[in-house]
Design a protein around this motif. Structure first.
Motif, PDB file in Angstrom:
ATOM      1  N   ALA A   2       5.076 -28.549 -26.829  1.00 52.55           N
ATOM      2  CA  ALA A   2       4.289 -29.380 -27.151  1.00 52.55           C
ATOM      3  C   ALA A   2       3.338 -29.250 -25.291  1.00 52.55           C
ATOM      4  CB  ALA A   2       5.070 -30.919 -27.088  1.00 52.55           C
ATOM      5  N   HIS A   3       2.334 -29.498 -25.643  1.00 52.00           N
ATOM      6  CA  HIS A   3       0.556 -28.672 -24.675  1.00 52.00           C
ATOM      7  C   HIS A   3       1.234 -30.569 -24.006  1.00 52.00           C
ATOM      8  CE1 HIS A   3      -3.058 -27.871 -22.506  1.00 52.00           C
ATOM      9  NE2 HIS A   3      -3.034 -29.473 -23.059  1.00 52.00           N
ATOM     10  N   LYS A   4       1.752 -29.898 -22.361  1.00 44.81           N
ATOM     11  CA  LYS A   4       1.892 -31.149 -21.650  1.00 44.81           C
ATOM     12  C   LYS A   4      -0.102 -31.577 -21.514  1.00 44.81           C
ATOM     13  CE  LYS A   4       6.197 -32.265 -19.431  1.00 44.81           C
ATOM     14  NZ  LYS A   4       6.570 -31.088 -18.282  1.00 44.81           N
ATOM     15  N   GLU A   5      -0.341 -33.218 -20.246  1.00 47.56           N
ATOM     16  CA  GLU A   5      -2.006 -32.925 -19.917  1.00 47.56           C
ATOM     17  C   GLU A   5      -1.833 -32.820 -19.077  1.00 47.56           C
ATOM     18  OE1 GLU A   5      -5.546 -36.198 -20.831  1.00 47.56           O
ATOM     19  OE2 GLU A   5      -3.152 -36.839 -21.585  1.00 47.56           O
ATOM     20  N   THR A   6      -3.326 -32.086 -18.137  1.00 45.48           N
ATOM     21  CA  THR A   6      -3.136 -32.221 -16.902  1.00 45.48           C
ATOM     22  C   THR A   6      -3.181 -33.611 -16.298  1.00 45.48           C
ATOM     23  OG1 THR A   6      -4.026 -29.869 -17.084  1.00 45.48           O
ATOM     24  CG2 THR A   6      -4.177 -30.871 -14.707  1.00 45.48           C
ATOM     25  N   ILE A   7      -2.791 -33.741 -15.022  1.00 46.81           N
ATOM     26  CA  ILE A   7      -2.767 -35.061 -14.240  1.00 46.81           C
ATOM     27  C   ILE A   7      -3.134 -34.126 -13.148  1.00 46.81           C
ATOM     28  CG2 ILE A   7      -1.599 -36.535 -12.690  1.00 46.81           C
ATOM     29  CD1 ILE A   7       0.709 -36.391 -14.754  1.00 46.81           C
ATOM     30  N   TYR A   8      -5.116 -35.594 -12.740  1.00 47.02           N
ATOM     31  CA  TYR A   8      -5.276 -35.107 -11.943  1.00 47.02           C
ATOM     32  C   TYR A   8      -5.089 -35.637 -10.403  1.00 47.02           C
ATOM     33  CZ  TYR A   8      -8.163 -31.943 -14.349  1.00 47.02           C
ATOM     34  OH  TYR A   8      -8.605 -31.112 -15.301  1.00 47.02           O
ATOM     35  N   ILE A   9      -5.021 -37.523 -10.398  1.00 48.93           N
ATOM     36  CA  ILE A   9      -4.034 -38.039  -9.052  1.00 48.93           C
ATOM     37  C   ILE A   9      -3.198 -38.032  -9.995  1.00 48.93           C
ATOM     38  CG2 ILE A   9      -4.227 -40.051  -8.551  1.00 48.93           C
ATOM     39  CD1 ILE A   9      -7.198 -40.027  -8.096  1.00 48.93           C
ATOM     40  N   ASP A  10      -1.671 -39.389  -8.752  1.00 43.38           N
ATOM     41  CA  ASP A  10      -0.452 -39.535  -9.662  1.00 43.38           C
ATOM     42  C   ASP A  10      -0.438 -40.347  -8.821  1.00 43.38           C
ATOM     43  OD1 ASP A  10       2.124 -40.716 -10.342  1.00 43.38           O
ATOM     44  OD2 ASP A  10       2.622 -38.726 -11.175  1.00 43.38           O
ATOM     45  N   LEU A  11      -1.423 -41.876  -8.025  1.00 39.35           N
ATOM     46  CA  LEU A  11      -1.584 -42.608  -7.394  1.00 39.35           C
ATOM     47  C   LEU A  11       0.404 -43.123  -6.294  1.00 39.35           C
ATOM     48  CD1 LEU A  11      -3.217 -43.323  -4.763  1.00 39.35           C
ATOM     49  CD2 LEU A  11      -4.181 -45.136  -6.162  1.00 39.35           C
ATOM     50  N   GLN A  12       1.114 -43.532  -7.540  1.00 36.30           N
ATOM     51  CA  GLN A  12       2.337 -43.262  -7.387  1.00 36.30           C
ATOM     52  C   GLN A  12       3.059 -42.852  -6.999  1.00 36.30           C
ATOM     53  OE1 GLN A  12       3.195 -46.780  -7.972  1.00 36.30           O
ATOM     54  NE2 GLN A  12       4.672 -46.161  -6.421  1.00 36.30           N
ATOM     55  N   MET A  28      -3.802 -45.155   0.002  1.00 37.30           N
ATOM     56  CA  MET A  28      -4.354 -46.309  -0.613  1.00 37.30           C
ATOM     57  C   MET A  28      -6.141 -46.271  -0.264  1.00 37.30           C
ATOM     58  SD  MET A  28      -3.007 -47.335  -3.189  1.00 37.30           S
ATOM     59  CE  MET A  28      -3.613 -48.575  -3.942  1.00 37.30           C
ATOM     60  N   LYS A  29      -6.428 -46.451   0.720  1.00 35.36           N
ATOM     61  CA  LYS A  29      -7.854 -45.803   1.558  1.00 35.36           C
ATOM     62  C   LYS A  29      -8.511 -45.194   1.893  1.00 35.36           C
ATOM     63  CE  LYS A  29      -6.741 -49.365   5.957  1.00 35.36           C
ATOM     64  NZ  LYS A  29      -7.125 -49.209   7.002  1.00 35.36           N
ATOM     65  N   SER A  30      -7.541 -44.085   1.729  1.00 34.93           N
ATOM     66  CA  SER A  30      -8.470 -42.276   0.932  1.00 34.93           C
ATOM     67  C   SER A  30      -9.023 -42.619  -0.693  1.00 34.93           C
ATOM     68  CB  SER A  30      -7.348 -41.913   0.872  1.00 34.93           C
ATOM     69  OG  SER A  30      -6.831 -41.214   2.153  1.00 34.93           O
ATOM     70  N   PRO A  33     -11.926 -45.508  -2.653  1.00 35.75           N
ATOM     71  CA  PRO A  33     -13.484 -45.562  -2.872  1.00 35.75           C
ATOM     72  C   PRO A  33     -14.267 -44.065  -3.491  1.00 35.75           C
ATOM     73  CG  PRO A  33     -12.843 -44.880  -0.517  1.00 35.75           C
ATOM     74  CD  PRO A  33     -12.080 -45.300  -0.559  1.00 35.75           C
ATOM     75  N   VAL A  34     -13.444 -42.917  -3.103  1.00 39.18           N
ATOM     76  CA  VAL A  34     -13.629 -41.909  -4.729  1.00 39.18           C
ATOM     77  C   VAL A  34     -13.293 -42.120  -5.852  1.00 39.18           C
ATOM     78  CG1 VAL A  34     -11.202 -40.671  -3.880  1.00 39.18           C
ATOM     79  CG2 VAL A  34     -13.523 -39.307  -4.336  1.00 39.18           C
ATOM     80  N   MET A  35     -12.645 -42.769  -6.127  1.00 39.49           N
ATOM     81  CA  MET A  35     -12.705 -43.061  -7.381  1.00 39.49           C
ATOM     82  C   MET A  35     -13.042 -44.588  -7.678  1.00 39.49           C
ATOM     83  SD  MET A  35      -9.036 -42.626  -8.541  1.00 39.49           S
ATOM     84  CE  MET A  35      -8.731 -43.056 -10.722  1.00 39.49           C
ATOM     85  N   ARG A  36     -13.548 -45.437  -6.938  1.00 41.13           N
ATOM     86  CA  ARG A  36     -14.597 -46.247  -7.288  1.00 41.13           C
ATOM     87  C   ARG A  36     -15.939 -45.605  -7.711  1.00 41.13           C
ATOM     88  NH1 ARG A  36     -13.956 -50.984  -7.054  1.00 41.13           N
ATOM     89  NH2 ARG A  36     -12.567 -50.773  -4.979  1.00 41.13           N
ATOM     90  N   LEU A  37     -16.511 -44.826  -6.816  1.00 34.81           N
ATOM     91  CA  LEU A  37     -17.257 -44.162  -7.402  1.00 34.81           C
ATOM     92  C   LEU A  37     -17.807 -42.966  -8.230  1.00 34.81           C
ATOM     93  CD1 LEU A  37     -20.303 -44.478  -5.538  1.00 34.81           C
ATOM     94  CD2 LEU A  37     -19.596 -41.721  -4.968  1.00 34.81           C
ATOM     95  N   SER A  38     -16.793 -42.126  -8.781  1.00 33.50           N
ATOM     96  CA  SER A  38     -16.313 -41.867  -9.460  1.00 33.50           C
ATOM     97  C   SER A  38     -16.479 -42.858 -11.236  1.00 33.50           C
ATOM     98  CB  SER A  38     -14.821 -40.898 -10.182  1.00 33.50           C
ATOM     99  OG  SER A  38     -14.608 -39.973  -8.606  1.00 33.50           O
ATOM    100  N   ASP A  58      -0.006 -47.859  -9.521  1.00 37.47           N
ATOM    101  CA  ASP A  58       0.448 -46.815 -10.767  1.00 37.47           C
ATOM    102  C   ASP A  58      -0.520 -45.744 -10.740  1.00 37.47           C
ATOM    103  OD1 ASP A  58      -0.999 -49.411 -12.036  1.00 37.47           O
ATOM    104  OD2 ASP A  58       1.305 -49.530 -13.152  1.00 37.47           O
ATOM    105  N   ALA A  59      -1.947 -46.246 -10.871  1.00 38.10           N
ATOM    106  CA  ALA A  59      -3.124 -45.160 -11.084  1.00 38.10           C
ATOM    107  C   ALA A  59      -3.097 -43.611 -11.384  1.00 38.10           C
ATOM    108  CB  ALA A  59      -4.557 -45.341 -10.645  1.00 38.10           C
TER     109      ALA A  59
END
Length: 110
Positions: A2-12, A28-30, A33-38, A58-59
């Motif tokens: 099976a093809h695994k999907e690329t994970i760009y961010i695994d915050l947990q 979390m502070k880092s 803002p980048v997630m919100r603006l994105s 867990d984003a």
């Protein structure tokens, strides 16, 4: 296979690297803002913030969460911001974040 999907961010996963409360706050502070603006600029789509507007611990950002423009520029944008915050500890410099966004957008002709 099976093809695994690329994970760009695994915050947990990032948060679990240390038990230090100050480290977790810095992460979390880092990312917030980048997630919100994105999200505001339609680079990512998903359920990343809670009802109070806080980034969920867990984003995860998968390739499927990226819009067409997100696929072109999200990684570069995020990495540029994280390098900046790591170097300066200036997590609330939204002016710089927006400057980076415009730079990366121009770089990718968007």
């Amino acid at each position: 296979m099976a093809h695994k999907e690329t994970i760009y961010i695994d915050l947990q996963s990032h948060l679990n690297r240390s038990k230090s409360k100050s480290y977790k706050e810095m992460v979390m502070k880092s990312y917030t803002p980048v997630m919100r603006l994105s999200e505001e600029n339609n680079l990512i789509e998903g359920d990343f913030f809670d009802e109070n507007g806080n980034l969920k611990e867990d984003a995860k950002v998968y390739e499927s969460n990226l819009t067409e423009n997100g696929k072109k520029m999200f990684w570069d944008f995020m990495m540029k911001w994280l390098k900046y915050t790591d170097r300066t500890q200036k997590y609330d410099n939204i002016e710089m974040l927006e400057k980076y966004y415009l730079q990366i957008k121009k770089k990718h002709n968007l």
